[in-house]
Design a protein around this motif. Structure first.
Motif, PDB file in Angstrom:
ATOM      1  N   LYS A 311       0.830  -1.209   0.000  1.00 37.01           N
ATOM      2  CA  LYS A 311       0.000   0.000   0.000  1.00 37.01           C
ATOM      3  C   LYS A 311       0.862   1.256   0.000  1.00 37.01           C
ATOM      4  O   LYS A 311       0.636   2.203  -0.759  1.00 37.01           O
ATOM      5  CB  LYS A 311      -0.920  -0.033   1.230  1.00 37.01           C
ATOM      6  N   VAL A 315       0.902   4.010  -3.078  1.00 35.61           N
ATOM      7  CA  VAL A 315       0.571   5.414  -2.842  1.00 35.61           C
ATOM      8  C   VAL A 315       1.704   6.311  -3.346  1.00 35.61           C
ATOM      9  O   VAL A 315       1.473   7.308  -4.044  1.00 35.61           O
ATOM     10  CB  VAL A 315       0.316   5.670  -1.340  1.00 35.61           C
ATOM     11  N   THR A 403      -6.709   5.164   3.667  1.00 35.36           N
ATOM     12  CA  THR A 403      -6.453   4.713   2.295  1.00 35.36           C
ATOM     13  C   THR A 403      -7.719   4.818   1.454  1.00 35.36           C
ATOM     14  O   THR A 403      -7.687   5.256   0.293  1.00 35.36           O
ATOM     15  CB  THR A 403      -5.936   3.263   2.294  1.00 35.36           C
ATOM     16  N   ILE A 426      -2.080   8.227   6.553  1.00 34.89           N
ATOM     17  CA  ILE A 426      -1.536   6.940   6.114  1.00 34.89           C
ATOM     18  C   ILE A 426      -0.105   6.782   6.594  1.00 34.89           C
ATOM     19  O   ILE A 426       0.294   5.734   7.113  1.00 34.89           O
ATOM     20  CB  ILE A 426      -1.604   6.828   4.572  1.00 34.89           C
ATOM     21  N   PHE A 484      -8.009   1.813  -4.649  1.00 35.25           N
ATOM     22  CA  PHE A 484      -7.588   1.990  -3.251  1.00 35.25           C
ATOM     23  C   PHE A 484      -8.591   1.378  -2.277  1.00 35.25           C
ATOM     24  O   PHE A 484      -8.235   1.089  -1.128  1.00 35.25           O
ATOM     25  CB  PHE A 484      -7.338   3.467  -2.959  1.00 35.25           C
TER      26      PHE A 484
END
Length: 523
Positions: A311, A315, A403, A426, A484
């Motif tokens: 993740k 990002v 997220t 995040i 996402f």
């Protein structure tokens, strides 16, 4: 002991000598007694043995060592993030598509996952110091080559070599911290080291954006070559050997390349009586790291950590092209946009380490376990899984929700400040998750912390490479928001596995120790 850090790092002449206290040292009877005591409401502390310290390094030396490993570990993520703002410029100059440029990012991650298993195994036999010097030598040469090349094939090959040089530094850092920090303080040192690792998301893109915009993208690699050359020089001069198999708790003298330049120049005659063992070269075996994947508790922690690293990578890899496409920003503005993520990571690192150490103390207190701040605790007698995973649930829930919000705010094109706020949240929470998982992996394998940390790199980079490689495909097919949403769901899906580790992990370790003891007795 001398208070001058520089001299201390080069000249270790302590008067004590100690060995590593690991769960494997505990007999099955001791484990049974520990379990029985816990059922009665008490957990035994450490048995009365001579007060040989876990580490002979002083507090100031430990701080200096953590600073050096944090600086060295910065290069792995820094080399990735400084590159992102220039992706479009490099693609234009080399006449290739953005998809091919994303391939360089994917292959960087693939190598980042493979090489630490080699370096980690080498560090357990040759020591931390020579492997650090090897890694930085490779990195410097690759950076010089990248600054001189003008073709896509050369770019992709040299980026892989550069990744090979930098990727082992983080696994080595966890190995050093495992060498010098007892369990009760370990998370704090991991958090301090993470300040260096996690400053890359803010420093890298800003510097990359400035260099690409003002001087051209080749200056990115020239800057990396210069900076890494300086770091290599510093490590060569004053970084001491810490591997417990070679220098015990730091009290035994190192030999050959494992000695610092300062110690060689200051004390030309070494005391042969203080030498514990001579490092012997053995061809590195990555299978040693892969074997840890099949440990029940370790595998669940590794894959949970990998989901969040995937993740994190998605990002960051997508931020630059998305902000250019959705908000029309230039390279410098994109670099500044990374500040939200990087500042939060760096700021949270130290605080999260303190929280994780506090969780250790609270768990010990609730069980009546006496923490040994001198020799270090025998984790065979302590449910370290319960201690480390005490607060991770808050991080997971907030990270997953952030997220989801991040993806949909980009989908509907809200003001730029909104996705940057979610990005900030995040970064705060993934920092906590990384700290907890990485510290726990070292705790579970104290006899080979560098090898254990290398297994983290193998799994997390493999999963991240898969995620980054399909990211643009998912954007094009289902949109940013739903992409996402899937990632957030995967993050929430780690909760059951970590709950199992927290509840069953100690039992698994005790059963494994008992089985190992029985097997040895049969032989």
């Amino acid at each position: 002991m001398n208070d001058e850090i520089t001299i201390q790092l080069g000249l270790k002449t302590p008067d004590c000598r100690g060995g590593d206290i690991t769960p494997s040292n505990a007999s099955g009877n001791v484990l049974d007694q520990a379990a029985a005591s816990l059922e009665n409401g008490k957990t035994p502390g450490n048995t009365a043995t001579p007060d040989i310290p876990y580490s002979a390094f002083s507090i100031s030396e430990k701080h200096a060592l953590v600073f050096l490993v944090a600086l060295a570990g910065l290069f792995s993520p820094f080399s990735a993030f400084i590159y992102f703002p220039a992706l479009q410029d490099i693609a234009n100059d080399l006449s290739v598509s953005l998809e091919l440029m994303n391939l360089t990012v994917t292959l960087y991650l693939v190598v980042q996952g493979i090489v630490p298993s080699l370096f980690g195994d080498m560090a357990e036999t040759l020591g931390r110091r020579p492997v650090y010097l090897l890694a930085f030598s490779i990195y410097v040469l690759a950076s010089v080559g990248l600054a001189l090349q003008d073709s896509y094939p050369a770019l992709i090959i040299l980026r892989m070599v550069q990744s090979a040089g930098s990727s082992g530094t983080i696994a080595l850092a966890y190995g050093v911290i495992g060498d010098i920090a007892a369990p009760y303080e370990r998370a704090g040192y991991v958090g301090a080291a993470h300040v260096g690792f996690n400053s890359a998301p803010s420093l890298g893109p800003v510097l990359g954006g400035v260099l690409a915009d003002k001087l051209g993208w080749k200056w990115i690699f020239r800057f990396l070559a210069i900076l890494s050359g300086v770091c290599l020089t510093v490590m060569f001069i004053c970084f001491p050997e810490t591997a417990r198999t070679l220098v015990e708790n730091g009290s035994a003298a190192a030999t050959g390349i494992n000695r610092t330049l300062i110690s060689v120049l200051w004390n030309r005659r070494k005391d042969d009586d203080s030498v514990l063992t001579q490092p012997k070269f053995r061809f590195p075996n990555p299978i040693r790291s892969l074997r840890l994947v099949f440990h029940k508790a370790t595998s669940l922690v590794l894959f949970s950590n990998a989901i969040f690293y995937m993740k994190y990578s998605c990002v960051q890899a997508s931020l630059s092209p998305l902000l250019i496409e959705v908000y029309g920003l230039n390279e410098l503005q994109v670099g500044l946009a990374y500040l939200a993520f990087g500042i939060a990571c760096a700021a949270a690192s130290y605080a999260v380490g303190m929280i994780t150490d506090r969780d250790y103390r609270k768990t010990a207190s609730s069980l009546g376990f006496a923490i040994d701040k001198v020799k270090g605790d025998d984790l065979a007698k302590f449910p370290i899984e319960k201690a480390r995973l005490r607060s991770i649930w808050y991080y997971i829930v907030i990270s997953s929700a952030s997220t989801l919000g991040y993806g949909w705010t980009l989908e509907v094109m809200t003001p730029l400040a909104v996705p940057l706020v979610f990005q900030f949240l995040i970064s705060l929470t993934v920092t906590g998750i990384f700290n907890v998982c990485n510290t726990l992996i070292v705790d579970l394998h104290p006899d080979a912390p560098a090898t254990a940390s290398a297994s983290v790199s193998i799994i997390r980079c493999s999963v991240a490479a898969i995620g980054v490689s399909v990211l643009q495909i998912l954007f094009d097919s289902i949109g940013i928001g739903w992409t996402f949403t899937i990632i957030a769901s995967l993050c929430l899906g780690t909760i059951p596995g970590l709950l199992i580790v927290r509840r069953r992990g100690w039992d698994w370790r005790k059963h494994k120790a008992a089985a190992t003891t029985e097997l040895k007795e049969e032989k």
